[in-house]
Motif scaffolding. Structure first.
Motif, PDB file in Angstrom:
ATOM      1  N   UNK A 359      89.231  42.105  64.833  1.00 15.07           N
ATOM      2  CA  UNK A 359      89.864  43.356  64.424  1.00 15.07           C
ATOM      3  C   UNK A 359      89.891  44.357  65.568  1.00 15.07           C
ATOM      4  N   UNK A 360      89.220  44.011  66.675  1.00 19.22           N
ATOM      5  CA  UNK A 360      89.229  44.858  67.870  1.00 19.22           C
ATOM      6  C   UNK A 360      90.466  44.498  68.690  1.00 19.22           C
ATOM      7  N   UNK A 361      91.487  45.326  68.605  1.00 21.21           N
ATOM      8  CA  UNK A 361      92.762  44.981  69.224  1.00 21.21           C
ATOM      9  C   UNK A 361      92.679  44.988  70.741  1.00 21.21           C
ATOM     10  N   UNK A 362      91.847  45.846  71.309  1.00 21.52           N
ATOM     11  CA  UNK A 362      91.660  45.829  72.760  1.00 21.52           C
ATOM     12  C   UNK A 362      91.026  44.510  73.198  1.00 21.52           C
ATOM     13  N   UNK A 363      90.097  44.016  72.402  1.00 26.43           N
ATOM     14  CA  UNK A 363      89.451  42.735  72.677  1.00 26.43           C
ATOM     15  C   UNK A 363      90.472  41.599  72.610  1.00 26.43           C
ATOM     16  N   UNK A 364      91.308  41.613  71.569  1.00 20.86           N
ATOM     17  CA  UNK A 364      92.333  40.578  71.422  1.00 20.86           C
ATOM     18  C   UNK A 364      93.289  40.572  72.612  1.00 20.86           C
ATOM     19  N   UNK A 365      93.764  41.747  72.984  1.00 25.07           N
ATOM     20  CA  UNK A 365      94.731  41.840  74.077  1.00 25.07           C
ATOM     21  C   UNK A 365      94.088  41.439  75.400  1.00 25.07           C
ATOM     22  N   UNK A 366      92.836  41.845  75.604  1.00 29.22           N
ATOM     23  CA  UNK A 366      92.174  41.570  76.869  1.00 29.22           C
ATOM     24  C   UNK A 366      91.753  40.127  77.065  1.00 29.22           C
ATOM     25  N   UNK A 367      91.305  39.465  75.985  1.00 30.60           N
ATOM     26  CA  UNK A 367      90.775  38.111  76.116  1.00 30.60           C
ATOM     27  C   UNK A 367      91.819  37.020  75.900  1.00 30.60           C
ATOM     28  N   UNK A 368      92.803  37.288  75.081  1.00 28.87           N
ATOM     29  CA  UNK A 368      93.707  36.225  74.632  1.00 28.87           C
ATOM     30  C   UNK A 368      94.752  35.857  75.680  1.00 28.87           C
ATOM     31  N   UNK A 369      95.123  34.580  75.657  1.00 30.23           N
ATOM     32  CA  UNK A 369      96.266  34.098  76.440  1.00 30.23           C
ATOM     33  C   UNK A 369      97.536  34.130  75.601  1.00 30.23           C
ATOM     34  N   UNK A 370      97.373  33.996  74.300  1.00 27.74           N
ATOM     35  CA  UNK A 370      98.465  34.100  73.329  1.00 27.74           C
ATOM     36  C   UNK A 370      97.914  34.811  72.106  1.00 27.74           C
ATOM     37  N   UNK A 371      98.719  35.669  71.491  1.00 24.96           N
ATOM     38  CA  UNK A 371      98.307  36.342  70.259  1.00 24.96           C
ATOM     39  C   UNK A 371      99.251  35.942  69.128  1.00 24.96           C
ATOM     40  N   UNK A 372      98.671  35.437  68.052  1.00 22.81           N
ATOM     41  CA  UNK A 372      99.419  35.133  66.835  1.00 22.81           C
ATOM     42  C   UNK A 372      99.068  36.172  65.783  1.00 22.81           C
ATOM     43  N   UNK A 373     100.072  36.643  65.066  1.00 25.96           N
ATOM     44  CA  UNK A 373      99.847  37.645  64.025  1.00 25.96           C
ATOM     45  C   UNK A 373      99.938  36.964  62.661  1.00 25.96           C
ATOM     46  N   UNK A 374      98.926  37.211  61.814  1.00 26.36           N
ATOM     47  CA  UNK A 374      98.936  36.675  60.453  1.00 26.36           C
ATOM     48  C   UNK A 374      99.176  37.801  59.465  1.00 26.36           C
ATOM     49  N   UNK A 375     100.109  37.553  58.557  1.00 29.11           N
ATOM     50  CA  UNK A 375     100.399  38.500  57.488  1.00 29.11           C
ATOM     51  C   UNK A 375     100.736  37.717  56.226  1.00 29.11           C
ATOM     52  N   UNK A 376     100.005  38.013  55.164  1.00 28.32           N
ATOM     53  CA  UNK A 376     100.270  37.392  53.863  1.00 28.32           C
ATOM     54  C   UNK A 376     100.182  35.868  53.923  1.00 28.32           C
ATOM     55  N   UNK A 377      99.212  35.375  54.697  1.00 30.78           N
ATOM     56  CA  UNK A 377      98.966  33.941  54.746  1.00 30.78           C
ATOM     57  C   UNK A 377      99.859  33.149  55.679  1.00 30.78           C
TER      58      UNK A 377
END
Length: 406
Positions: A359-377
């Motif tokens: 849930x830490x968006x700065x952490x997600x952006x900083x560590x990830x090579x790809x970001x997938x967004x989940x909404x409603x399963x």
């Protein structure tokens, strides 16, 4: 505190009227007859605030209240809190998000290792100054890598469906597909309750899938039991360390042994090797900076941050091929956060595949090579961290925007 009629029954009309007054004071508006389960995370927080105000509380203690909120909900929460303060209430806001502290607090108290080390105000300090008071150095940065993502696909999820908890309910996971390569961190962004928990449990085999497959290094493990999946190289930092990650009444050495019963260095086919387990536990405690007198202390005696470091250390010590990391730095101080980030980066650079839920968006952006967004399963977007911002992620996480793919 509930109003009653002359016959001693709860006066629901009076209760509705009183709550309506409080809602007007807070500047919020939602259906009082709606079940709480139908509300978003931000609205549920407003309900909690309404509950304590209804009972006459004038001092609110909020512990990491923005941890699971998207940026838009964070803004709305602070508008609500400032209204309360204007009405004469006192808010004690506990957080490691220094920008929020500086932007919204009147006074700041810094606590380190259980001791008050400073009193200050936003006018007298800045982000760097607070960080130095907290950990003796500048704030950690999650970004940076020294290697490239590998070609080998370690984890592949294809067309995964998981049933909802209630009979006839919609799918908890609906046609979810993703890949995690060697040396790659794939981040999962989403407001809690949109399928992230079910995704991790389905990959581990803790929740049955209706359709789809899970493969690890090309081997289909969809029908394999959880223990076999762990032995094949999966590891899991759970969402809730108390419910899923620790035996709170057991000593630390037993907790670092959990899930590693098949390790030949720690147990034979019949007996556990207690001295080896205790030595291994001491290594984890030292490596991850768990503050404890020794490995015989029960897990409940540790602070939440030290419990989290113990769980992360145990899962990393098993040298997995793929790590499912759910909120790995939730509830830890910035020093421990930096140490956990360093461990994740080091393991990734050595070929570990990571599915990171945070849930830490700065952490997600900083560590990830790809970001997938989940909404409603469902996975509704794939984003390049280089182009993403917390505000952008927030719009995807709340379903305002869908379908982006980089």
């Amino acid at each position: 505190n509930e109003p009653t009629t002359s016959r001693g029954r709860i006066d629901f009309a009076a209760a509705h009227a009183r709550i309506g007054e409080l809602m007007a004071t807070l500047g919020v508006d939602f259906d009082l007859d709606a079940p709480v389960s139908s509300l978003g995370v931000g609205q549920r927080q407003r309900v909690e605030i309404l509950k304590v105000l209804y009972r006459g509380a004038r001092i609110l203690i909020l512990d990491e209240p923005t941890a699971v909120l998207v940026p838009q909900e964070v803004i709305e929460l602070f508008v609500t809190l400032k209204r309360l303060v204007a009405e004469g209430a006192t808010v004690i806001f506990i957080s490691h998000k220094l920008d929020e502290v500086l932007a919204n607090c009147d006074e700041i108290t810094v606590i380190r290792q259980g001791t008050t080390v400073a009193h200050t105000t936003p006018r007298e300090t800045d982000r760097r100054g607070l960080a130095e008071l907290m950990v003796g150095s500048d704030l950690p940065d999650p970004s940076g890598r020294e290697t490239s993502v590998g070609d080998a696909v370690l984890l592949q999820v294809s067309g995964l469906d998981v049933a909802g908890t209630a009979v006839g309910a919609k799918l908890a996971l609906d046609d979810v597909s993703l890949r995690v390569h060697a040396g790659e961190i794939v981040g999962i962004a989403g407001v809690e309750g949109n399928g992230q928990f079910e995704l991790c449990e389905a990959i581990l085999g803790l929740t049955p899938s209706v359709r789809g497959s899970v493969t690890l290094e090309g081997r289909d493990i969809s029908g394999a039991p959880t223990r076999e999946r762990i032995a094949a190289g999966l590891s899991y930092i759970p969402f809730d360390r108390h419910r899923e990650g620790l035996l709170l009444d057991a000593p630390l050495w037993e907790n670092t042994f959990l899930g590693r019963e098949d390790n030949p260095k720690l147990s034979s086919r019949v007996f556990t090797r207690r001295r080896a387990i205790e030595a291994d536990s001491r290594t984890i405690i030292e490596r991850f900076g768990v503050r404890t007198p020794n490995e015989h202390v029960p897990a409940f005696a540790l602070s939440g941050g030290n419990q989290q470091k113990l769980v992360v250390g145990r899962e990393m010590a098993s040298n997995p091929k793929v790590l499912l990391a759910a909120h790995p730095t939730r509830g830890v101080d910035v020093g421990a956060q930096s140490a956990i980030w360093d461990e994740l980066r080091h393991a990734r650079d050595n070929g570990l595949g990571v599915l990171l839920v945070s849930a830490d968006l700065e952490e997600l952006i900083g560590l990830s090579d790809t970001i997938l967004v989940m909404f409603d399963g469902r996975i509704t977007a794939e984003l390049d961290p280089a182009d993403a911002t917390p505000e952008m992620l927030g719009t995807y996480m709340t379903g305002e925007v869908q379908g982006a793919r980089s």
